[in-house]
Design a protein around this motif. Sequence first.
Motif, PDB file in Angstrom:
ATOM      1  N   TYR A  51       0.816  -1.214   0.000  1.00  0.00           N
ATOM      2  CA  TYR A  51       0.000   0.000   0.000  1.00  0.00           C
ATOM      3  C   TYR A  51       0.852   1.267   0.000  1.00  0.00           C
ATOM      4  O   TYR A  51       0.390   2.336  -0.403  1.00  0.00           O
ATOM      5  CB  TYR A  51      -0.922   0.015   1.223  1.00  0.00           C
ATOM      6  N   LYS A  52       2.085   1.177   0.448  1.00  0.00           N
ATOM      7  CA  LYS A  52       2.965   2.346   0.444  1.00  0.00           C
ATOM      8  C   LYS A  52       3.380   2.732  -0.975  1.00  0.00           C
ATOM      9  O   LYS A  52       3.827   3.852  -1.214  1.00  0.00           O
ATOM     10  CB  LYS A  52       4.204   2.065   1.297  1.00  0.00           C
ATOM     11  N   HIS A  53       3.241   1.789  -1.904  1.00  0.00           N
ATOM     12  CA  HIS A  53       3.643   2.033  -3.289  1.00  0.00           C
ATOM     13  C   HIS A  53       2.450   2.196  -4.234  1.00  0.00           C
ATOM     14  O   HIS A  53       2.552   2.879  -5.262  1.00  0.00           O
ATOM     15  CB  HIS A  53       4.518   0.880  -3.786  1.00  0.00           C
ATOM     16  N   VAL A  54       1.338   1.552  -3.890  1.00  0.00           N
ATOM     17  CA  VAL A  54       0.123   1.636  -4.710  1.00  0.00           C
ATOM     18  C   VAL A  54      -1.047   1.925  -3.768  1.00  0.00           C
ATOM     19  O   VAL A  54      -1.286   1.140  -2.845  1.00  0.00           O
ATOM     20  CB  VAL A  54      -0.135   0.319  -5.469  1.00  0.00           C
ATOM     21  N   PRO A  55      -1.777   3.026  -3.956  1.00  0.00           N
ATOM     22  CA  PRO A  55      -2.772   3.451  -2.971  1.00  0.00           C
ATOM     23  C   PRO A  55      -4.030   2.592  -2.852  1.00  0.00           C
ATOM     24  O   PRO A  55      -4.628   2.529  -1.789  1.00  0.00           O
ATOM     25  CB  PRO A  55      -3.137   4.874  -3.424  1.00  0.00           C
ATOM     26  N   ASN A  56      -4.440   1.941  -3.935  1.00  0.00           N
ATOM     27  CA  ASN A  56      -5.672   1.158  -3.881  1.00  0.00           C
ATOM     28  C   ASN A  56      -5.678   0.123  -5.001  1.00  0.00           C
ATOM     29  O   ASN A  56      -4.781   0.110  -5.862  1.00  0.00           O
ATOM     30  CB  ASN A  56      -6.911   2.060  -3.979  1.00  0.00           C
ATOM     31  N   LEU A  57      -6.715  -0.720  -4.998  1.00  0.00           N
ATOM     32  CA  LEU A  57      -6.780  -1.819  -5.962  1.00  0.00           C
ATOM     33  C   LEU A  57      -6.912  -1.305  -7.390  1.00  0.00           C
ATOM     34  O   LEU A  57      -6.307  -1.871  -8.307  1.00  0.00           O
ATOM     35  CB  LEU A  57      -7.951  -2.739  -5.626  1.00  0.00           C
ATOM     36  N   GLU A  58      -7.690  -0.256  -7.592  1.00  0.00           N
ATOM     37  CA  GLU A  58      -7.855   0.271  -8.955  1.00  0.00           C
ATOM     38  C   GLU A  58      -6.530   0.797  -9.501  1.00  0.00           C
ATOM     39  O   GLU A  58      -6.208   0.597 -10.676  1.00  0.00           O
ATOM     40  CB  GLU A  58      -8.909   1.375  -8.973  1.00  0.00           C
ATOM     41  N   ALA A  59      -5.744   1.460  -8.661  1.00  0.00           N
ATOM     42  CA  ALA A  59      -4.432   1.935  -9.084  1.00  0.00           C
ATOM     43  C   ALA A  59      -3.522   0.758  -9.431  1.00  0.00           C
ATOM     44  O   ALA A  59      -2.720   0.833 -10.374  1.00  0.00           O
ATOM     45  CB  ALA A  59      -3.802   2.790  -7.990  1.00  0.00           C
ATOM     46  N   LEU A  60      -3.655  -0.327  -8.677  1.00  0.00           N
ATOM     47  CA  LEU A  60      -2.869  -1.533  -8.953  1.00  0.00           C
ATOM     48  C   LEU A  60      -3.255  -2.109 -10.312  1.00  0.00           C
ATOM     49  O   LEU A  60      -2.387  -2.495 -11.106  1.00  0.00           O
ATOM     50  CB  LEU A  60      -3.099  -2.557  -7.854  1.00  0.00           C
ATOM     51  N   LYS A  61      -4.549  -2.167 -10.587  1.00  0.00           N
ATOM     52  CA  LYS A  61      -5.008  -2.693 -11.869  1.00  0.00           C
ATOM     53  C   LYS A  61      -4.545  -1.814 -13.020  1.00  0.00           C
ATOM     54  O   LYS A  61      -4.133  -2.318 -14.074  1.00  0.00           O
ATOM     55  CB  LYS A  61      -6.528  -2.804 -11.872  1.00  0.00           C
ATOM     56  N   ARG A  62      -4.579  -0.504 -12.834  1.00  0.00           N
ATOM     57  CA  ARG A  62      -4.130   0.414 -13.889  1.00  0.00           C
ATOM     58  C   ARG A  62      -2.641   0.239 -14.158  1.00  0.00           C
ATOM     59  O   ARG A  62      -2.197   0.281 -15.310  1.00  0.00           O
ATOM     60  CB  ARG A  62      -4.436   1.858 -13.496  1.00  0.00           C
ATOM     61  N   LEU A  63      -1.876   0.040 -13.097  1.00  0.00           N
ATOM     62  CA  LEU A  63      -0.434  -0.176 -13.252  1.00  0.00           C
ATOM     63  C   LEU A  63      -0.171  -1.441 -14.064  1.00  0.00           C
ATOM     64  O   LEU A  63       0.647  -1.447 -14.994  1.00  0.00           O
ATOM     65  CB  LEU A  63       0.214  -0.269 -11.869  1.00  0.00           C
ATOM     66  N   VAL A  64      -0.867  -2.519 -13.721  1.00  0.00           N
ATOM     67  CA  VAL A  64      -0.668  -3.795 -14.414  1.00  0.00           C
ATOM     68  C   VAL A  64      -1.154  -3.696 -15.858  1.00  0.00           C
ATOM     69  O   VAL A  64      -0.489  -4.167 -16.790  1.00  0.00           O
ATOM     70  CB  VAL A  64      -1.395  -4.929 -13.676  1.00  0.00           C
ATOM     71  N   ALA A  65      -2.317  -3.053 -16.077  1.00  0.00           N
ATOM     72  CA  ALA A  65      -2.855  -2.896 -17.430  1.00  0.00           C
ATOM     73  C   ALA A  65      -1.889  -2.110 -18.309  1.00  0.00           C
ATOM     74  O   ALA A  65      -1.659  -2.452 -19.480  1.00  0.00           O
ATOM     75  CB  ALA A  65      -4.213  -2.206 -17.374  1.00  0.00           C
ATOM     76  N   GLU A  66      -1.319  -1.055 -17.767  1.00  0.00           N
ATOM     77  CA  GLU A  66      -0.366  -0.242 -18.531  1.00  0.00           C
ATOM     78  C   GLU A  66       0.870  -1.067 -18.914  1.00  0.00           C
ATOM     79  O   GLU A  66       1.361  -0.983 -20.048  1.00  0.00           O
ATOM     80  CB  GLU A  66       0.055   0.978 -17.732  1.00  0.00           C
ATOM     81  N   GLU A  67       1.350  -1.866 -17.975  1.00  0.00           N
ATOM     82  CA  GLU A  67       2.537  -2.679 -18.259  1.00  0.00           C
ATOM     83  C   GLU A  67       2.237  -3.717 -19.340  1.00  0.00           C
ATOM     84  O   GLU A  67       3.067  -3.958 -20.228  1.00  0.00           O
ATOM     85  CB  GLU A  67       3.007  -3.373 -16.980  1.00  0.00           C
ATOM     86  N   ILE A  68       1.060  -4.329 -19.283  1.00  0.00           N
ATOM     87  CA  ILE A  68       0.672  -5.300 -20.306  1.00  0.00           C
ATOM     88  C   ILE A  68       0.651  -4.633 -21.668  1.00  0.00           C
ATOM     89  O   ILE A  68       1.193  -5.153 -22.648  1.00  0.00           O
ATOM     90  CB  ILE A  68      -0.718  -5.898 -19.993  1.00  0.00           C
ATOM     91  N   PHE A  69       0.019  -3.479 -21.746  1.00  0.00           N
ATOM     92  CA  PHE A  69      -0.110  -2.773 -23.018  1.00  0.00           C
ATOM     93  C   PHE A  69       1.243  -2.311 -23.546  1.00  0.00           C
ATOM     94  O   PHE A  69       1.515  -2.409 -24.750  1.00  0.00           O
ATOM     95  CB  PHE A  69      -1.047  -1.575 -22.854  1.00  0.00           C
ATOM     96  N   CYS A  70       2.088  -1.816 -22.669  1.00  0.00           N
ATOM     97  CA  CYS A  70       3.387  -1.307 -23.108  1.00  0.00           C
ATOM     98  C   CYS A  70       4.346  -2.427 -23.511  1.00  0.00           C
ATOM     99  O   CYS A  70       5.272  -2.201 -24.283  1.00  0.00           O
ATOM    100  CB  CYS A  70       4.012  -0.438 -22.014  1.00  0.00           C
ATOM    101  N   ARG A  71       4.098  -3.629 -23.008  1.00  0.00           N
ATOM    102  CA  ARG A  71       4.925  -4.769 -23.425  1.00  0.00           C
ATOM    103  C   ARG A  71       4.434  -5.379 -24.740  1.00  0.00           C
ATOM    104  O   ARG A  71       5.155  -6.155 -25.360  1.00  0.00           O
ATOM    105  CB  ARG A  71       4.916  -5.854 -22.343  1.00  0.00           C
ATOM    106  N   TRP A  72       3.222  -5.055 -25.119  1.00  0.00           N
ATOM    107  CA  TRP A  72       2.656  -5.581 -26.364  1.00  0.00           C
ATOM    108  C   TRP A  72       3.465  -5.075 -27.553  1.00  0.00           C
ATOM    109  O   TRP A  72       3.734  -3.887 -27.683  1.00  0.00           O
ATOM    110  CB  TRP A  72       1.205  -5.136 -26.483  1.00  0.00           C
ATOM    111  N   GLN A  73       3.868  -5.986 -28.416  1.00  0.00           N
ATOM    112  CA  GLN A  73       4.645  -5.631 -29.590  1.00  0.00           C
ATOM    113  C   GLN A  73       3.689  -5.307 -30.731  1.00  0.00           C
ATOM    114  O   GLN A  73       3.084  -6.194 -31.329  1.00  0.00           O
ATOM    115  CB  GLN A  73       5.577  -6.780 -29.999  1.00  0.00           C
ATOM    116  N   MET A  74       3.533  -4.033 -31.018  1.00  0.00           N
ATOM    117  CA  MET A  74       2.630  -3.624 -32.088  1.00  0.00           C
ATOM    118  C   MET A  74       3.162  -4.115 -33.433  1.00  0.00           C
ATOM    119  O   MET A  74       4.379  -4.243 -33.618  1.00  0.00           O
ATOM    120  CB  MET A  74       2.467  -2.105 -32.103  1.00  0.00           C
TER     121      MET A  74
END
Length: 209
Positions: free
Chosen positions: A50-73
């Motif tokens: 929780y000291k690094h990610v404030p809530n569950l939605e922020a955690l999901k956004r972080l993971v979603a962004e990483e998935i998308f940015c790792r996607w090879q267009m």
Amino acid sequence: METSASTPRRGRPRSITRERIAAAGMEMGLTKLTFVGVAARLGVSHMALYKHVPNLEALKRLVAEEIFCRWQMPESAGPPQDSLESYLRLFSASLRELVRRHQGLAPYLIRRRATTPGMMARIYAHQEWAACRYGLTQERSRWLLSTVAFHCIALADTVYAELDADEAAAQETGAGGTGAEAAGEEVATIESEFDRGMQALICGVLQML
């Protein structure tokens, strides 16, 4: 006495980095993501997380962004396509596979309020690339790619969520090899129809240009 999987090991505290958080979240999957689960995979307490990610939605956004940015267009995965239509078909197929592999990602791709600045930056860069590569204005490139992406993501999210639910139900009822074969045939049929539908959409939007 065995130690619980969610209890951090004693000793030097492990570093909690964005990369490690994202990797743990991707391992769990967006639809099953929890603070306790990610913390357990990192070997820390959920309070430390929780000291690094404030809530569950922020955690999901972080993971979603990483998935998308790792996607090879597609534009970075091999030689450029000869025509805009060919590229759009390749783009939609790659995007469909991304959504299939990462259930729960779709809302972060099609809802502007859920899409992170990092994801938007990559989307804009892709639109600029397409405008330059195929001689389009920025506005036309944005509309074209956004239209194809929106329909592809929405359809893939619906189709694969249903297929996953059917597969889970079949496993619960103990369906044998015949059930698996039937499911495989259904997937092949749906993906063929998916391809035809996206091809019709792509031809239509190109005519509108």
